[in-house]
Design a protein around this motif. Structure first.
Motif, PDB file in Angstrom:
ATOM      1  N   LYS A   9      -7.797   1.937   8.886  1.00 30.33           N
ATOM      2  CA  LYS A   9      -9.020   2.550   9.421  1.00 30.33           C
ATOM      3  C   LYS A   9     -10.200   1.581   9.404  1.00 30.33           C
ATOM      4  CE  LYS A   9     -12.363   6.280   8.763  1.00 30.33           C
ATOM      5  NZ  LYS A   9     -12.838   7.368   7.905  1.00 30.33           N
ATOM      6  N   THR A  10     -10.362   0.815   8.327  1.00 29.89           N
ATOM      7  CA  THR A  10     -11.561  -0.033   8.211  1.00 29.89           C
ATOM      8  C   THR A  10     -11.243  -1.529   8.214  1.00 29.89           C
ATOM      9  OG1 THR A  10     -11.490   0.021   5.781  1.00 29.89           O
ATOM     10  CG2 THR A  10     -12.761   1.750   6.883  1.00 29.89           C
ATOM     11  N   ARG A  11      -9.982  -1.888   8.390  1.00 32.15           N
ATOM     12  CA  ARG A  11      -9.582  -3.300   8.412  1.00 32.15           C
ATOM     13  C   ARG A  11      -8.204  -3.423   9.038  1.00 32.15           C
ATOM     14  NH1 ARG A  11      -6.263  -3.940   3.084  1.00 32.15           N
ATOM     15  NH2 ARG A  11      -6.826  -2.122   1.871  1.00 32.15           N
ATOM     16  N   GLY A  12      -7.910  -4.564   9.627  1.00 34.33           N
ATOM     17  CA  GLY A  12      -6.573  -4.811  10.128  1.00 34.33           C
ATOM     18  C   GLY A  12      -5.608  -5.061   8.984  1.00 34.33           C
ATOM     19  N   LEU A  13      -4.320  -4.926   9.263  1.00 32.72           N
ATOM     20  CA  LEU A  13      -3.282  -5.246   8.276  1.00 32.72           C
ATOM     21  C   LEU A  13      -2.521  -6.466   8.771  1.00 32.72           C
ATOM     22  CD1 LEU A  13      -1.740  -1.657   7.840  1.00 32.72           C
ATOM     23  CD2 LEU A  13      -3.801  -2.601   6.736  1.00 32.72           C
ATOM     24  N   MET A  20      -3.475   7.276  -0.715  1.00 35.35           N
ATOM     25  CA  MET A  20      -2.853   5.949  -0.662  1.00 35.35           C
ATOM     26  C   MET A  20      -3.509   5.065  -1.706  1.00 35.35           C
ATOM     27  SD  MET A  20      -2.445   3.418   2.626  1.00 35.35           S
ATOM     28  CE  MET A  20      -1.120   4.395   3.335  1.00 35.35           C
ATOM     29  N   TYR A  21      -2.696   4.289  -2.414  1.00 39.42           N
ATOM     30  CA  TYR A  21      -3.289   3.332  -3.354  1.00 39.42           C
ATOM     31  C   TYR A  21      -2.834   1.927  -3.000  1.00 39.42           C
ATOM     32  CZ  TYR A  21       1.090   2.767  -5.929  1.00 39.42           C
ATOM     33  OH  TYR A  21       2.386   2.469  -6.267  1.00 39.42           O
ATOM     34  N   GLN A  22      -3.689   0.974  -3.372  1.00 40.87           N
ATOM     35  CA  GLN A  22      -3.381  -0.438  -3.175  1.00 40.87           C
ATOM     36  C   GLN A  22      -2.562  -0.888  -4.380  1.00 40.87           C
ATOM     37  OE1 GLN A  22      -5.439  -2.210  -0.467  1.00 40.87           O
ATOM     38  NE2 GLN A  22      -3.601  -3.449  -0.569  1.00 40.87           N
ATOM     39  N   ALA A  45       0.870  -1.175   0.000  1.00 45.94           N
ATOM     40  CA  ALA A  45       0.000   0.000   0.000  1.00 45.94           C
ATOM     41  C   ALA A  45       0.902   1.218   0.000  1.00 45.94           C
ATOM     42  CB  ALA A  45      -0.899  -0.007   1.238  1.00 45.94           C
ATOM     43  N   MET A  57      -7.319  -3.181  13.348  1.00 41.51           N
ATOM     44  CA  MET A  57      -8.191  -2.170  12.751  1.00 41.51           C
ATOM     45  C   MET A  57      -8.366  -1.004  13.719  1.00 41.51           C
ATOM     46  SD  MET A  57     -11.989  -2.544  11.058  1.00 41.51           S
ATOM     47  CE  MET A  57     -12.647  -3.690  12.244  1.00 41.51           C
ATOM     48  N   PRO A  59      -4.291  11.503   4.020  1.00 42.24           N
ATOM     49  CA  PRO A  59      -3.294  10.928   3.113  1.00 42.24           C
ATOM     50  C   PRO A  59      -3.909  10.310   1.865  1.00 42.24           C
ATOM     51  CG  PRO A  59      -2.913  10.178   5.365  1.00 42.24           C
ATOM     52  CD  PRO A  59      -4.245  10.894   5.358  1.00 42.24           C
ATOM     53  N   HIS A 107      -4.023   5.262   8.521  1.00 42.92           N
ATOM     54  CA  HIS A 107      -4.940   5.468   7.390  1.00 42.92           C
ATOM     55  C   HIS A 107      -5.297   4.123   6.751  1.00 42.92           C
ATOM     56  CE1 HIS A 107      -6.711   7.665   3.974  1.00 42.92           C
ATOM     57  NE2 HIS A 107      -6.225   6.688   3.231  1.00 42.92           N
ATOM     58  N   ALA A 108      -4.277   3.294   6.536  1.00 43.82           N
ATOM     59  CA  ALA A 108      -4.511   1.995   5.884  1.00 43.82           C
ATOM     60  C   ALA A 108      -5.381   1.088   6.745  1.00 43.82           C
ATOM     61  CB  ALA A 108      -3.174   1.318   5.577  1.00 43.82           C
TER      62      ALA A 108
END
Lengths: 334, 334
Positions: B248-252, B111-113, B81, B150, B109, B245-246
């Motif tokens: 916000k809506t899901r874990g990494l 950010m693109y996948q 990301a 998340m 920010p 930011h990455a």
């Protein structure tokens, strides 16, 4: 051949599942995980097919297969690229907000790079931190590829499809306009997706032809039918074309997942079609329901998903047997 | 601690590299691959650090480390990301095409996948099928995370950074306008990236502070200096903010790579700055060079990369020793 990954560890444990989804047998002596099998498919495919035949004949130890025990076939993957092959869906959404759709959308596929570091299991809850984000389901078909060379053409790309499965591409609709306005595509608007309990080789699928899967995609919301669009109808771009699009400037590694985008059929008059209750085939996502409501009545009335709502996505064969098992998920407060 | 993945198989072989990059020792008895180490970092980190100390003291078998033998630290990853944290770069590019940059870009920010199924090795050629695509380098800093929950905040996110490395985010500039116009973000415009031969833990980096890495990012084109912007200067969003930011809506998941976007410094007057030949710090990508040319002279004159061009990206410490090894790639006809 039907494959699944039983929950356990980050990548699950590879098993072969019987055609009727009743039984499984361990395949970890061939490859510990589905990714490992895809990495060495030239060796593993034959061994897995042999095991599958033995399972059908009752010639190997077997246990009952429970869909609840399955992770997504690839619990995490190195690539998830989702197309938007049912251009009807795109056109409707644009129509509802009064935007023209460029003619090129009929010839040049839309595709976004999705997050693939962790997929929800097919019966796991959808974690949602804020209902205001506008949580939606998207019923899709997806394929898993082998290694695909850069510049492959659409016809040759079909030969690189290893497995087919169903997908719930969870979307946070109210985050999409802001993200798209920034120009870098989706990110926060696309949390983890879920895939069907079982992934199936194309040769096993009666409805598989020319890179499209025919069959009703049954989508339910809180136990009521929402959609039964045929995934083989009005799919403008077949999976070969989607893979070729993805591989135009780079190769794709084994285990890449390519999605169809939300399955969507036009009505008999070429229009948006009707809900199931009115004799239509319904819709595979709430955004499309809301779009049609907007076109017909000026505003949407169906809300997005709330905590406690359940969604179910499944496809059955001619004898009404589940092909991939069911994705069935409840929205849960995160 | 410095880690690398020697070429071999799809995921390489994990080794510990000496601080001066002269030696390595095998670490595959601790974890066969870097991804495997990140998956069990709570166990592997201590063992790898012990091995690193033993290597520095000459207490374990060692071999010469050759950067040419290294794959990218994660030869394939479950997530890439890429942010755009040097907002100066974004503002310049917009200015050149006469577009306003929304004020929100300074606080929210971009950010693109990105695609993560296969990264180029740091000394591998960049395969290019068509020079008309407008191939560009982008010199960046990137971090590798552990598991990130998340909703993590920017401060807590810093504690999830495991490794730091450099990146060449290869971009096909002439494919970008068409893709962005479609609204789904980059796909064909972002072929495989390359990362530095060595990934380094933050504690090892003198220039690491508050989620930013200070130090000149040395970028060369065909042996001539192109950029030496300081990666710690004018980075609007630190890595903690990018990770938050990455997430916000899901874990990494462990092994997620988060990029800084193209490193870019403003000039002393707040403007676009000058080329190195004119006493400035130069630029970390050709798009920025062309942008400045457009602003100053009305049109770009520096071409994008052609077959046979070489790019080099490196960062050195206060004693001029290479920290991460060098990314050095020749553009090759595909």
């Amino acid at each position: 051949m039907k494959l699944a990954s039983l929950k356990g560890g980050r990548d699950g444990r590879l098993v072969v599942v019987s055609r009727d989804l009743a039984w499984f047998t361990d395949a970890s002596h061939i490859a510990p995980t589905l990714q490992a099998a895809l990495d060495r498919w030239y060796v593993c495919e034959g061994e897995l097919r042999g095991l599958s035949e033995s399972l059908e004949h009752g010639a190997v130890p077997r246990e009952r297969f429970h869909e609840h025990s399955a992770a997504s076939p690839l619990p995490r993957a190195f690539q998830w690229a989702d197309g938007s092959a049912y251009v009807n869906h795109v056109q409707l959404v644009r129509q509802a907000r009064g935007a023209e759709m460029p003619e090129s959308f009929w010839t040049d596929p839309l595709m976004y790079q999705g997050g693939s570091d962790g997929f929800l299991a097919p019966r796991d809850p959808i974690p949602l931190a804020d209902e205001a984000w506008g949580c939606d389901l998207e019923g899709e078909v997806a394929v898993v590829t082998g290694d695909v060379p850069m510049g492959v053409d659409a016809k040759a790309a079909l030969g690189h499809i290893r497995l087919v499965m169903l997908c719930n591409d969870v979307s946070l609709r109210n985050l999409i306009p802001g993200e798209l306005a920034k120009g870098f595509g989706f990110f926060q608007a696309k949390p983890a997706s879920a895939f069907s309990p079982v992934a199936v080789t194309p040769d096993e699928l009666e409805g598989w032809k020319d890179g499209r899967l025919s069959g009703k995609l049954e989508v339910e919301l809180n136990g009521a039918p929402l959609g039964e669009a045929d995934a083989g109808v009005h799919m403008t771009f077949d999976f070969g074309t989607l893979i070729a699009h993805a591989a135009k400037t780079r190769g794709l590694a084994a285990g890449s997942i390519i999605g169809s985008g939300t399955v969507s059929n036009r009505g008999p008059d070429g229009g948006p079609g009707k809900p199931i209750a009115e004799g239509g085939v319904g819709y595979s996502c709430l955004a499309e329901v809301r779009t049609v409501e907007t076109i017909l009545h000026g505003a949407p009335k169906t809300p997005f998903l709330k905590v406690g709502d359940t969604v179910r996505i499944e496809m059955r064969d001619a004898r009404r047997h589940s092909i991939f098992g069911a994705i069935e998920q409840e929205v849960a407060a995160a």
